[in-house]
Scaffold this motif. Structure first.
Motif, PDB file in Angstrom:
ATOM      1  N   ALA A 158      15.236  48.306  18.384  1.00 15.39           N
ATOM      2  CA  ALA A 158      15.321  46.918  18.845  1.00 15.39           C
ATOM      3  C   ALA A 158      16.719  46.366  18.596  1.00 15.39           C
ATOM      4  CB  ALA A 158      14.277  46.064  18.135  1.00 15.39           C
ATOM      5  N   GLU A 159      17.315  46.726  17.464  1.00 13.16           N
ATOM      6  CA  GLU A 159      18.686  46.295  17.164  1.00 13.16           C
ATOM      7  C   GLU A 159      19.689  46.940  18.115  1.00 13.16           C
ATOM      8  OE1 GLU A 159      18.755  45.353  12.425  1.00 13.16           O
ATOM      9  OE2 GLU A 159      18.655  47.469  12.980  1.00 13.16           O
ATOM     10  N   VAL A 160      19.437  48.182  18.501  1.00 17.98           N
ATOM     11  CA  VAL A 160      20.308  48.880  19.449  1.00 17.98           C
ATOM     12  C   VAL A 160      20.276  48.195  20.815  1.00 17.98           C
ATOM     13  CG1 VAL A 160      20.543  51.029  20.791  1.00 17.98           C
ATOM     14  CG2 VAL A 160      20.239  51.123  18.302  1.00 17.98           C
ATOM     15  N   ILE A 161      19.082  47.836  21.265  1.00 18.45           N
ATOM     16  CA  ILE A 161      18.956  47.144  22.552  1.00 18.45           C
ATOM     17  C   ILE A 161      19.699  45.812  22.498  1.00 18.45           C
ATOM     18  CG2 ILE A 161      17.347  46.034  24.158  1.00 18.45           C
ATOM     19  CD1 ILE A 161      15.298  48.212  23.365  1.00 18.45           C
ATOM     20  N   LYS A 192       1.744  64.670  15.347  1.00 18.60           N
ATOM     21  CA  LYS A 192       1.486  63.595  16.309  1.00 18.60           C
ATOM     22  C   LYS A 192       2.484  62.437  16.191  1.00 18.60           C
ATOM     23  CE  LYS A 192      -3.472  64.446  16.854  1.00 18.60           C
ATOM     24  NZ  LYS A 192      -4.840  63.885  16.719  1.00 18.60           N
ATOM     25  N   ALA A 193       3.195  62.358  15.082  1.00 19.07           N
ATOM     26  CA  ALA A 193       4.039  61.198  14.819  1.00 19.07           C
ATOM     27  C   ALA A 193       5.235  61.118  15.759  1.00 19.07           C
ATOM     28  CB  ALA A 193       4.520  61.216  13.364  1.00 19.07           C
ATOM     29  N   GLY A 194       5.886  62.245  16.023  1.00 15.53           N
ATOM     30  CA  GLY A 194       7.096  62.238  16.843  1.00 15.53           C
ATOM     31  C   GLY A 194       6.848  61.711  18.241  1.00 15.53           C
ATOM     32  N   ILE A 195       5.802  62.208  18.876  1.00 18.94           N
ATOM     33  CA  ILE A 195       5.480  61.766  20.231  1.00 18.94           C
ATOM     34  C   ILE A 195       5.009  60.314  20.225  1.00 18.94           C
ATOM     35  CG2 ILE A 195       3.825  62.087  22.117  1.00 18.94           C
ATOM     36  CD1 ILE A 195       4.093  65.129  21.569  1.00 18.94           C
ATOM     37  N   ALA A 196       4.172  59.953  19.244  1.00 18.36           N
ATOM     38  CA  ALA A 196       3.695  58.565  19.163  1.00 18.36           C
ATOM     39  C   ALA A 196       4.858  57.598  18.993  1.00 18.36           C
ATOM     40  CB  ALA A 196       2.714  58.419  17.997  1.00 18.36           C
ATOM     41  N   ASN A 197       5.778  57.925  18.115  1.00 21.35           N
ATOM     42  CA  ASN A 197       6.935  57.068  17.866  1.00 21.35           C
ATOM     43  C   ASN A 197       7.785  56.912  19.134  1.00 21.35           C
ATOM     44  OD1 ASN A 197       8.503  55.552  15.948  1.00 21.35           O
ATOM     45  ND2 ASN A 197       9.964  57.237  15.842  1.00 21.35           N
ATOM     46  N   ALA A 198       7.989  58.004  19.860  1.00 19.31           N
ATOM     47  CA  ALA A 198       8.775  57.944  21.093  1.00 19.31           C
ATOM     48  C   ALA A 198       8.053  57.125  22.166  1.00 19.31           C
ATOM     49  CB  ALA A 198       9.053  59.355  21.600  1.00 19.31           C
ATOM     50  N   ARG A 199       6.752  57.287  22.269  1.00 16.20           N
ATOM     51  CA  ARG A 199       5.996  56.498  23.259  1.00 16.20           C
ATOM     52  C   ARG A 199       6.086  55.006  22.953  1.00 16.20           C
ATOM     53  NH1 ARG A 199       0.760  60.614  23.645  1.00 16.20           N
ATOM     54  NH2 ARG A 199       1.571  61.862  25.392  1.00 16.20           N
ATOM     55  N   LEU A 200       6.065  54.653  21.681  1.00 13.66           N
ATOM     56  CA  LEU A 200       6.190  53.240  21.326  1.00 13.66           C
ATOM     57  C   LEU A 200       7.611  52.744  21.564  1.00 13.66           C
ATOM     58  CD1 LEU A 200       3.967  53.039  18.123  1.00 13.66           C
ATOM     59  CD2 LEU A 200       3.384  52.513  20.504  1.00 13.66           C
ATOM     60  N   ALA A 201       8.580  53.633  21.499  1.00  6.63           N
ATOM     61  CA  ALA A 201       9.949  53.262  21.864  1.00  6.63           C
ATOM     62  C   ALA A 201      10.017  52.905  23.346  1.00  6.63           C
ATOM     63  CB  ALA A 201      10.909  54.403  21.551  1.00  6.63           C
ATOM     64  N   TYR A 202       9.308  53.655  24.168  1.00 10.23           N
ATOM     65  CA  TYR A 202       9.293  53.351  25.602  1.00 10.23           C
ATOM     66  C   TYR A 202       8.582  52.026  25.855  1.00 10.23           C
ATOM     67  CZ  TYR A 202       9.210  54.382  30.631  1.00 10.23           C
ATOM     68  OH  TYR A 202       9.408  54.347  31.989  1.00 10.23           O
ATOM     69  N   GLU A 203       7.533  51.759  25.095  1.00  7.73           N
ATOM     70  CA  GLU A 203       6.852  50.472  25.218  1.00  7.73           C
ATOM     71  C   GLU A 203       7.824  49.332  24.887  1.00  7.73           C
ATOM     72  OE1 GLU A 203       2.649  48.537  23.729  1.00  7.73           O
ATOM     73  OE2 GLU A 203       3.926  49.463  22.189  1.00  7.73           O
ATOM     74  N   LEU A 204       8.619  49.522  23.842  1.00  2.56           N
ATOM     75  CA  LEU A 204       9.601  48.512  23.452  1.00  2.56           C
ATOM     76  C   LEU A 204      10.681  48.364  24.528  1.00  2.56           C
ATOM     77  CD1 LEU A 204      10.600  46.564  21.254  1.00  2.56           C
ATOM     78  CD2 LEU A 204      11.840  48.488  20.238  1.00  2.56           C
ATOM     79  N   TYR A 205      11.106  49.487  25.084  1.00  4.61           N
ATOM     80  CA  TYR A 205      12.086  49.467  26.181  1.00  4.61           C
ATOM     81  C   TYR A 205      11.575  48.630  27.353  1.00  4.61           C
ATOM     82  CZ  TYR A 205      13.947  51.431  30.584  1.00  4.61           C
ATOM     83  OH  TYR A 205      14.452  51.602  31.850  1.00  4.61           O
ATOM     84  N   PRO A 261      15.960  55.137  27.814  1.00  4.40           N
ATOM     85  CA  PRO A 261      15.588  55.939  26.651  1.00  4.40           C
ATOM     86  C   PRO A 261      15.897  57.410  26.910  1.00  4.40           C
ATOM     87  CG  PRO A 261      13.755  54.552  27.397  1.00  4.40           C
ATOM     88  CD  PRO A 261      14.780  54.554  28.481  1.00  4.40           C
ATOM     89  N   LEU A 262      16.448  58.059  25.905  1.00  9.33           N
ATOM     90  CA  LEU A 262      16.733  59.498  25.964  1.00  9.33           C
ATOM     91  C   LEU A 262      15.981  60.175  24.834  1.00  9.33           C
ATOM     92  CD1 LEU A 262      20.190  61.237  26.389  1.00  9.33           C
ATOM     93  CD2 LEU A 262      18.714  61.827  24.464  1.00  9.33           C
ATOM     94  N   TRP A 263      15.219  61.215  25.174  1.00  8.80           N
ATOM     95  CA  TRP A 263      14.497  61.969  24.145  1.00  8.80           C
ATOM     96  C   TRP A 263      15.407  63.091  23.655  1.00  8.80           C
ATOM     97  CZ3 TRP A 263      11.660  58.181  23.800  1.00  8.80           C
ATOM     98  CH2 TRP A 263      10.853  57.676  24.811  1.00  8.80           C
ATOM     99  N   ALA A 264      15.742  63.034  22.382  1.00  8.55           N
ATOM    100  CA  ALA A 264      16.604  64.037  21.755  1.00  8.55           C
ATOM    101  C   ALA A 264      15.797  64.809  20.717  1.00  8.55           C
ATOM    102  CB  ALA A 264      17.794  63.355  21.088  1.00  8.55           C
ATOM    103  N   SER A 265      16.378  65.904  20.229  1.00 10.37           N
ATOM    104  CA  SER A 265      15.672  66.738  19.261  1.00 10.37           C
ATOM    105  C   SER A 265      14.323  67.163  19.845  1.00 10.37           C
ATOM    106  CB  SER A 265      15.475  65.961  17.947  1.00 10.37           C
ATOM    107  OG  SER A 265      14.833  66.722  16.956  1.00 10.37           O
TER     108      SER A 265
END
Length: 371
Positions: free
Chosen positions: A173-176, A229-242, A264-268
């Motif tokens: 959110a701070e990055v955006i 499950k955490a990595g994908i969940a966290n990224a999906r919530l990032a897209y929701e925030l986006y 959003p870019l998925w890295a790692s």
């Protein structure tokens, strides 16, 4: 018949390669990946360059030239990396032109030693941008606290930025906000907002590595059910925030003035746990308007046997929230997880940077130059 990488592209995912070397440039490998693997961009980091140079990868002649000119290791690294990125930008220029600057991008990172120094990051970002001298370059700036202001000022100067090392939603959110503030300043300075692009690199597999280690120490049925499950969940919530932030009146006003959203870019996205499907962080994060930057092993796995469905993200927000809530219920402090990962990410890149300095210093010395 279309290939899985073609199908992924058709879903609105930009495929970028998470690797670069002189050998990829000179052998035609990069050009081939554009044609046959739907690759439309490249990301680099200190680890990638350290690996490339330490394995030779076509740098011997250039190192000899730099040694003869009396270059030290830092000067040589700057010359080698900016040349590679410039040449890769030229290979991707047709993609850049065809996508109006959206893709065809090659990223180069500021020194990780500057991750906590705002002004030094701003200065080196400008130096890298001016030296590469290609409109399809991206300057990578880490999303540390000090990096946020550097992101704003670099965007304000009209320089396109790849924000890297994002792990938490709060930091995202701070990055955006930093990006939007930069656009507002760029607009006030008279820059053409349509020419400024940015991506926000959200790391995925490292989240699972850290969380799964903590879940294993808890060792209950509830903790076991949350494994990987955490990595994908966290990224999906990032897209929701986006989606939320770029639907705001503030963002819409900038877009109406010609600005681009910060994708959003998925890295790692290389799978680190061999028990998991090797395409997991690609197929489960398919969503329109995203970038997935893949190591070559993951890219080839997707091309060979990736099963690409439709949007795997926007319909999964409730499940993603449930995963994060579940982690809290078994005692995982997710804020601590993401802070540890940010700190480790910076340290790992600094270690790679030092390895790159030592490798180049040794090569220069072997060629008769200065250390």
């Amino acid at each position: 018949m279309t290939t899985p990488t073609q199908q992924l592209s058709a879903q609105g995912v930009s495929i970028w390669l998470d690797d670069l070397s002189r050998k990829r440039i000179t052998t035609g490998n990069l050009a081939d990946l554009i044609v046959n693997r739907n690759v439309v961009g490249v990301t680099t980091n200190p680890t990638i360059f350290a690996n490339a140079v330490s394995h030779g990868e076509g740098y011997q002649d250039r190192v000899a030239e730099l040694a003869a000119a009396g270059a030290n290791a830092d000067d040589a690294i700057f010359q080698i990396t900016t040349t590679d990125v410039r040449d890769a930008c030229d290979i991707f220029r047709p993609v850049y032109d065809a996508t109006a600057g959206r893709d065809g991008r090659v990223s180069i990172e500021v020194s990780p030693e500057l991750a906590h120094d705002t002004q030094a990051t701003i200065d080196q970002a400008a130096q890298l941008w001016n030296t590469v001298d290609r409109p399809n370059a991206y300057i990578k700036i880490p999303a540390t606290k000090a990096g946020l202001s550097a992101i704003t000022e670099t965007i304000a100067a009209g320089i396109s930025v790849n924000v890297t090392l994002i792990f938490s939603l709060a930091r995202y959110a701070e990055v955006i906000d930093a990006y939007l503030t930069g656009l507002e300043k760029a607009k006030a300075a008279g820059h053409d907002l349509s020419q400024i692009h940015s991506v926000a690199s959200f790391f995925v597999s490292r989240v699972d590595t850290e969380v799964d280690k903590r879940l294993a120490s808890i060792d209950t049925d509830a903790s076991a059910a949350l494994k990987s499950k955490a990595g994908i969940a966290n990224a999906r919530l990032a897209y929701e925030l986006y989606e939320k932030e770029f639907s705001s009146d503030r963002a819409k006003a900038l877009v109406d003035a010609g600005a681009n959203t910060q994708r959003p870019l998925w890295a790692s996205t290389g799978v680190k746990d061999p028990s998991l499907p090797d395409t997991l962080y690609v197929t489960e994060l398919t969503a329109p308007g995203t970038v997935n930057t893949m190591p070559e092993k993951t890219l080839e796995a997707v091309f060979d046997h990736g099963v690409i469905g439709g949007d795997a993200v926007t319909g999964a927000y409730a499940d993603a929230h449930a995963v994060i809530d579940g982690l809290a219920s078994v005692g995982i402090d997710f804020d601590d997880v993401t802070q540890v990962l940010e700190d480790e990410g910076v340290e790992k890149f600094i270690t790679s940077w030092h390895e790159l300095q030592e490798t180049v210093a040794q090569a220069l010395a072997s060629a008769g130059g200065a250390r």
